[in-house]
Design a protein around this motif. Structure first.
Motif, mmCIF file in Angstrom:
data_model
loop_
_atom_site.group_PDB
_atom_site.id
_atom_site.type_symbol
_atom_site.label_atom_id
_atom_site.label_comp_id
_atom_site.label_asym_id
_atom_site.label_seq_id
_atom_site.Cartn_x
_atom_site.Cartn_y
_atom_site.Cartn_z
ATOM 1 N N SER A 47 0.800 -1.322 0.288
ATOM 2 C CA SER A 47 0.085 0.180 -0.048
ATOM 3 C C SER A 47 0.689 1.322 0.109
ATOM 4 C CB SER A 47 -0.884 -0.396 1.139
ATOM 5 O OG SER A 47 -0.486 -0.151 2.124
ATOM 6 N N VAL A 103 -0.811 6.840 2.800
ATOM 7 C CA VAL A 103 -1.549 6.142 2.433
ATOM 8 C C VAL A 103 -2.661 6.240 2.463
ATOM 9 C CG1 VAL A 103 -2.915 3.777 3.147
ATOM 10 C CG2 VAL A 103 0.041 3.739 2.849
ATOM 11 N N SER A 104 -3.816 7.206 3.549
ATOM 12 C CA SER A 104 -4.817 7.523 3.737
ATOM 13 C C SER A 104 -5.191 8.643 3.336
ATOM 14 C CB SER A 104 -4.713 8.571 5.065
ATOM 15 O OG SER A 104 -4.814 7.673 6.318
ATOM 16 N N LEU A 132 -7.044 0.565 -6.219
ATOM 17 C CA LEU A 132 -6.056 1.484 -5.332
ATOM 18 C C LEU A 132 -7.031 1.087 -4.591
ATOM 19 C CD1 LEU A 132 -3.786 2.665 -5.089
ATOM 20 C CD2 LEU A 132 -4.863 5.061 -6.149
ATOM 21 N N THR A 143 -8.306 8.829 -4.229
ATOM 22 C CA THR A 143 -9.799 7.545 -5.259
ATOM 23 C C THR A 143 -10.198 7.982 -5.786
ATOM 24 O OG1 THR A 143 -9.811 5.996 -3.209
ATOM 25 C CG2 THR A 143 -7.949 5.370 -4.320
ATOM 26 N N THR A 171 -4.061 8.460 -0.053
ATOM 27 C CA THR A 171 -4.460 8.473 -1.292
ATOM 28 C C THR A 171 -5.667 7.407 -1.480
ATOM 29 O OG1 THR A 171 -2.020 7.906 -1.432
ATOM 30 C CG2 THR A 171 -3.376 6.195 -3.261
ATOM 31 N N LEU A 172 -6.394 6.673 -0.596
ATOM 32 C CA LEU A 172 -6.980 6.179 0.213
ATOM 33 C C LEU A 172 -8.223 7.709 -0.562
ATOM 34 C CD1 LEU A 172 -9.395 3.683 0.665
ATOM 35 C CD2 LEU A 172 -8.992 4.655 3.285
ATOM 36 N N THR A 198 -5.493 0.166 -0.858
ATOM 37 C CA THR A 198 -4.562 1.155 0.868
ATOM 38 C C THR A 198 -5.826 1.084 1.371
ATOM 39 O OG1 THR A 198 -5.820 3.137 -0.436
ATOM 40 C CG2 THR A 198 -3.785 2.927 -1.215
ATOM 41 N N PHE A 218 0.862 9.631 -6.125
ATOM 42 C CA PHE A 218 0.807 10.892 -5.426
ATOM 43 C C PHE A 218 1.310 11.749 -6.655
ATOM 44 C CE2 PHE A 218 0.917 10.655 -0.600
ATOM 45 C CZ PHE A 218 0.922 12.000 -0.606
ATOM 46 N N SER A 263 0.903 3.925 -3.141
ATOM 47 C CA SER A 263 0.610 5.587 -2.546
ATOM 48 C C SER A 263 1.709 6.310 -3.207
ATOM 49 C CB SER A 263 0.044 5.316 -1.526
ATOM 50 O OG SER A 263 -0.579 5.018 -0.688
#
Length: 411
Positions: free
Chosen positions: A128, A190-191, A157, A197, A193-194, A161, A136, A132
């Motif tokens: 993840s 990671v947060s 994704l 999405t 990116t989550l 993530t 970015f 990520s």
């Protein structure tokens, strides 16, 4: 913590298994001349076979899940005999045999102790983080509505993530102070990116799990509200996100996810995505009514819905009830009961209480279960079966350690 960020984890069977499980999130973007999922599965099987050659023992814990998954295959094959074969039904059965079945059964073979499960979560964390970091540039220089690989596979994704967030949160909450400072930046990356999405359900699933954790951080008495000592790290993490997320939002990020939640409350009934799911619910019910016992046939929902193969109900219960009827739903309930029994009742018998590692696994299973209620078919949601396997295997780990200790003591 035993395995935090060891480099050698990338050579482990657990890491190869995770790469097989989540390869769909990125494999097409690499333009490899071969199927990466097949490569990683082949490597896992090679390691498993080599382990069996060195120690030719089959665990008893494999018997019931083996019978479960074979019984579902039998239901699928029976369905094709009753309703006939189509390209979609053949494809679905083949994917089930070569992808979903090994996904569910392999945890019962490769998981040997708590360190193995920690390696699984560490592998998820690493994957993840890497995805990520690659995502970015898309987040910073937004060129489309969603952020994802494989020509817009934002859901893949988001799932990766999302489970990565749960795994990293486990390491953050259980690590020593210095390690927490190391994990925290990756957890934030990671947060972000989550959220970026644009996928709603993984975010809702994480939010639901987070709210449950927050509620359980306090003890309410008559005149006081007490904070549990082991919840301080989690509350600190929540405070960090309360500061970071609004700041990034003010800078123009997260517009997609804000827009997608906004349309849920507009006059059009939630947008095309939501309306399409409502239509699928109605079609699934109608398909079930035509053949209550055996359903309309595995892989046949698309034909019934709009006359096109490859379309699915976007809900695992609707999928089973429409394509496999009452027998299929009964199987699904048995599977969920099997996982629940082992993950909570059996685990408490073996360990007295649910520890942080088991709670992380339960959170992962709930995350994928909520996803399976609104997205994908049985094969696309095989991560649900993977975490079901981890949970069903976990009660046996303490007894395995005890047996090993007894053998050493007798020597």
């Amino acid at each position: 913590m035993v395995v935090i960020f060891r480099v050698k984890v990338v050579f482990s069977v657990e890491f190869l298994y995770i790469m097989f499980l989540f390869s769909g999130a990125f494999k097409e973007s690499l333009n490899a001349p071969f199927d990466l999922a097949a490569i990683f599965l082949g490597l896992v099987l090679l390691k498993v076979v080599w382990g069996i050659i060195k120690r030719p023992v089959i665990k008893k814990s494999l018997i019931i899940p083996g019978a479960l998954v074979i019984s579902l295959l039998f239901l699928m094959l029976t369905s094709t005999m009753i309703t006939g074969l189509t390209d979609s039904s053949i494809e679905k059965v083949i994917k089930f045999v070569f992808l979903t079945m090994p996904t569910f059964l392999l945890p019962f073979i490769i998981i040997k102790n708590k360190e193995s499960i920690q390696k699984v979560l560490l592998s998820v964390s690493i994957l993840s983080i890497v995805l990520s970091l690659f995502a970015f540039p898309m987040i910073i220089n937004r060129t489309g509505l969603f952020v994802g690989f494989n020509n817009g596979n934002y859901q893949g994704l988001a799932r990766t993530t999302g489970i990565g967030f749960i795994a990293l949160a486990y390491f953050y909450l259980t690590a020593k102070k210095k390690v927490k400072l190391f994990v925290l930046p990756f957890l934030i990356i990671v947060s972000v990116t989550l959220i970026s999405t644009g996928s709603r359900i993984p975010l809702i699933a994480i939010g639901a799990i987070g709210i449950y954790a927050l509620i359980n951080s306090f003890v309410i008495k008559k005149s006081d509200v007490l904070i549990k000592k082991n919840s301080i790290a989690g509350l600190t993490l929540a405070a960090v996100f309360i500061i970071v997320i609004p700041f990034l939002f003010s800078k123009g990020y997260f517009q997609t996810i804000v827009y997608r939640f906004k349309v849920l409350f507009e006059d059009n009934g939630g947008g095309a995505s939501t309306l399409g799911r409502v239509d699928r619910i109605q079609s699934a019910i109608e398909m079930f009514k035509e053949n209550i016992i055996f359903g309309g046939g595995i892989g046949k929902f698309g034909q019934f819905y709009i006359g096109t193969e490859g379309v699915y109900a976007h809900n695992i219960f609707l999928e089973f009830i429409s394509e496999l009827g009452l027998i299929g739903v009964l199987w699904l309930m048995v599977f969920l009961t099997f996982v629940l029994y082992h993950s909570v009742i059996q685990y408490k018998r073996a360990n007295r209480y649910l520890d942080s590692l088991q709670i992380a696994l339960i959170s992962g299973f709930l995350f994928f279960f909520i996803n399976a209620l609104v997205s994908g078919d049985i094969n696309a949601n095989r991560a649900l079966f993977a975490f079901g396997g981890f949970l069903a295997m976990s009660p046996y780990l303490k007894s395995e350690v005890k047996k090993a200790s007894s053998k050493i003591a007798m020597q």
